[in-house]
Enzyme design. Structure first.
Site, PDB file in Angstrom:
ATOM      1  N   ASP A 115      58.411  63.326  26.502  1.00 40.00           N
ATOM      2  CA  ASP A 115      59.811  62.963  26.274  1.00 40.00           C
ATOM      3  C   ASP A 115      59.968  61.484  26.656  1.00 40.00           C
ATOM      4  O   ASP A 115      59.684  60.606  25.848  1.00 40.00           O
ATOM      5  CB  ASP A 115      60.669  63.908  27.130  1.00 40.00           C
ATOM      6  N   LYS A 130      58.696  63.188  21.534  1.00 40.22           N
ATOM      7  CA  LYS A 130      60.001  62.654  21.117  1.00 40.22           C
ATOM      8  C   LYS A 130      59.906  61.132  21.156  1.00 40.22           C
ATOM      9  O   LYS A 130      60.201  60.513  22.179  1.00 40.22           O
ATOM     10  CB  LYS A 130      61.092  63.098  22.105  1.00 40.22           C
TER      11      LYS A 130
END
Ligand code: XMP
Ligand code: MG
Length: 178
Positions: free
Chosen positions: A106, A134
């Protein structure tokens, strides 16, 4: 696939079991080609990566070892930024070909703080394999050697990934409903 209710939130189907397994086979093929005679040591970061690690490891055909460590930087749906090691690394990393297994990258904070600990132990090589990434959320740039699926910056659960401990036990991945 239906909507999934986890605690107080609703999630919608996002990545199918077939897609997950297909992507895992693709990176396993790359790893099998790259690591012949290298006896890699996979280090799976618990809890989130346990399903990914199990399914990937089943597709690995070269001689390989796997171990599990626990770090945490997440509470609820937002990264807390604190990385805590709660289960240490018991395998010897020196001169080994290491592949770190993550469920999701992330912000990149978790690996950014953990990788130097591995580098200190002088592995022969160090690569990262992640199920999900991400890119829009990543603030600590990392070289991700094997990435199964890049996703938008939305919270996901399922296939090992949790919302406050729940929602891990599905074969598919779900995304937070707007
Ligand atoms: P960082 O920001 O350090 O985060 O790269 C990595 C860890 O944060 C958790 N994480 C998530 N868990 N759904 C989850 O269930 C998500 O969308 C999500 N994003 C980050 C995860 O534990 C990962 O190892
Ligand atoms: Mg995790």
């Amino acid at each position: 696939m239906n909507e999934l209710k986890v605690l107080d939130k609703t999630f919608v189907p996002f990545i199918s079991e077939a897609t997950i397994q297909e992507k895992i086979k693709e990176i396993a093929a790359l790893i099998n080609a790259e690591y012949q005679d290298k006896k890699p040591l996979f280090i799976s970061i618990l809890n989130g990566s346990f399903m990914f690690a199990a399914d990937l490891f089943k597709q690995v055909t070269v001689d390989a070892e796997i171990c599990f460590i626990k770090l945490a930087s997440y509470k609820g749906t937002q990264s807390t930024g604190h990385v805590i090691t709660s289960i240490g690394l018991d395998s010897n990393v020196k001169d080994r070909h290491i592949i770190v297994l993550e469920d999701i990258i992330d912000t990149g904070k978790t690996l950014h703080s953990f990788l130097p600990q591995l580098v200190n132990q002088q592995p022969a090589s160090l690569k990262i394999a992640t199920l999900l990434h991400k890119p829009e959320a990543t603030v600590h740039p990392l070289t991700i050697d094997y990435c199964c699926i890049s996703i938008p910056n939305k919270f996901v659960v399922g296939y090992g990934l949790d919302y406050d401990g729940f929602g891990r036990n599905t074969k598919e991945i779900y995304q937070l409903k707007d």
